[in-house]
Scaffold this motif. Sequence first.
Motif, PDB file in Angstrom:
ATOM      1  N   CYS A  16       7.253  -9.106  43.378  1.00 41.84           N
ATOM      2  CA  CYS A  16       7.386 -10.475  43.013  1.00 41.84           C
ATOM      3  C   CYS A  16       5.794 -10.225  44.050  1.00 41.84           C
ATOM      4  N   CYS A  19       8.069 -14.090  45.207  1.00 43.74           N
ATOM      5  CA  CYS A  19       8.657 -14.482  46.703  1.00 43.74           C
ATOM      6  C   CYS A  19       8.499 -13.175  47.015  1.00 43.74           C
ATOM      7  N   CYS A  30      12.182 -11.683  38.209  1.00 49.61           N
ATOM      8  CA  CYS A  30      12.269 -11.572  39.463  1.00 49.61           C
ATOM      9  C   CYS A  30      14.068 -11.603  39.735  1.00 49.61           C
ATOM     10  N   CYS A  33      14.347 -14.587  42.756  1.00 53.91           N
ATOM     11  CA  CYS A  33      13.885 -15.848  43.523  1.00 53.91           C
ATOM     12  C   CYS A  33      13.663 -15.986  41.431  1.00 53.91           C
TER      13      CYS A  33
HETATM   14 ZN   LIG Z   1      10.185 -13.487  42.985  1.00 53.83          ZN
END
Ligand SMILES: [Zn+2]
Length: 458
Positions: A16, A19, A30, A33
């Motif tokens: 990701c 994050c 994701c 997050c």
């Molecule tokens: Zn993420």
Amino acid sequence: MAHIGGIMAREQVFSCTVCGATQSKWSGRCDACGSWNTIVEDSPLATGPGKALKRGAALTLTDLATAEAPPPRTEAGVAELDRVLGGGLVAASAILVGGDPGIGKSTLLLQAAARFARNGLKVVYVTGEESAGQVQMRAQRLGLTESPVKLAAATALRDILSTLESEQPQLAIIDSIQTMWLDTVESAPGSVSQVRAAAHELTSFAKRRGIAVVMVGHVTKEGAIAGPRVVEHMVDTVLYFEGDRGHQFRILRAVKNRFGPADEIGVFEMTGKGLIEVKNPSALFLADRGAPVPGSVVFGGIEGTRPILCEIQALVAPAAPGQTRRSVVGWDGGRLAMILAVLDARAGLSFAGLDVYLNVAGGLRITEPAADLAVAMALVSAQAQRPLDPQAVVFGEISLSGGLRSVTQTENRLKEAQKLGFTAAILPTLAKRAASTGLALKEMPDLAAAVTGHLGET
Ligand SMILES: [Zn+2]
Ligand SMILES: Nc1ncnc2c1ncn2[C@@H]1O[C@H](COP(=O)(O)OP(=O)(O)OP(=O)(O)O)[C@@H](O)[C@H]1O
Ligand SMILES: [Mg+2]
């Protein structure tokens, strides 16, 4: 290892870019997050679960006591910057400065570089985003050409580290971490693994050589470029440079600091000659306040250790059938929904069928729950079309029961209000008497009392 058509394929990893979480499959969202369209293919880690480590050497354990002095600090001589750093720049530390594209990160760091250089530090500024010529042009515009900062335009981290090794500066600025590139990592510059590896190299270099390293990180909303959050955990200090493009105010906010308090802010004004520090932000944030209007309330806020007064503005208008709008600038939308629900349930004030707009004037972003009461009063004032006493500041946290909770640093808030000429404060009931500030204290037990007492029918 997966076999595809008889050829051994490399394991795939997806990361990701917001994050930094990794997962084995691509997905639109994701898992860690919740960001959308941020999962990209990445090169796998060399080690990981299932790969047993060879036996290592024994560590030497020590006591907690130390004879060492606290780390040396150097002040820039710019109070707004030094405060956010926790009292100046710490040697052997890694600092991340994140911010939206174009907000003024390079300007801030070039000015900071010049200040630190003037105060005796040897400073190297490496730009991977612009040419040396572009940075020189900026230096000229900011009047910094005489400053002894050393400049290079480069993106190959190996060369940069070797240069820093031989030059031995006390401060190195890397603008930006997303343009840096390490030849030991396969993926492209800006990918999660490149950004992470580059930040790791720079951070350990800082510790090993005792120099302060500042890395710039662009906030990216989506796409394949890794955002600054990916490296937040590695560095000692994380600062975000914020602001609204429509305003000239810029706020430098510490969100993490291993060497000082977090949540401190520094306030600057962006001008053609660069950033100018704002020593009295309350006066600045209240400067545009005109005649008393419904929906305008002055909030007595605190940012870190500093009181900051600002204006909260609400506007309420009939909504088109079936589509009520809730629009918030500078505050949390979820918190607004909560305040509206509490006003409805505990004070009998419904905003159903009404559009609600809430704005923190000046481009400031508030996160304190202490703003609850100011927001509620602004909403009620807007709906009732009655202005609140313009000489009053408001603060207090609202609970779901409709009660008011007292907040931290009440006296600091009151003192700032008095300094700026306010004469009254609407606040939760105090557990103990506040030191006299000359302000009329309107202590309120709950939200309903605050609303009827100050905006009710008379
Ligand atoms: Zn993420
Ligand atoms: N001649 C100028 N006069 C006034 N302000 C200027 C001038 N040139 C640039 N600026 C201001 O500086 C801002 C850009 O600053 P800077 O390049 O430091 O931002 P940045 O965050 O480093 O951007 P980037 O994402 O491109 O790296 C502009 O948005 C503008 O507000
Ligand atoms: Mg820049």
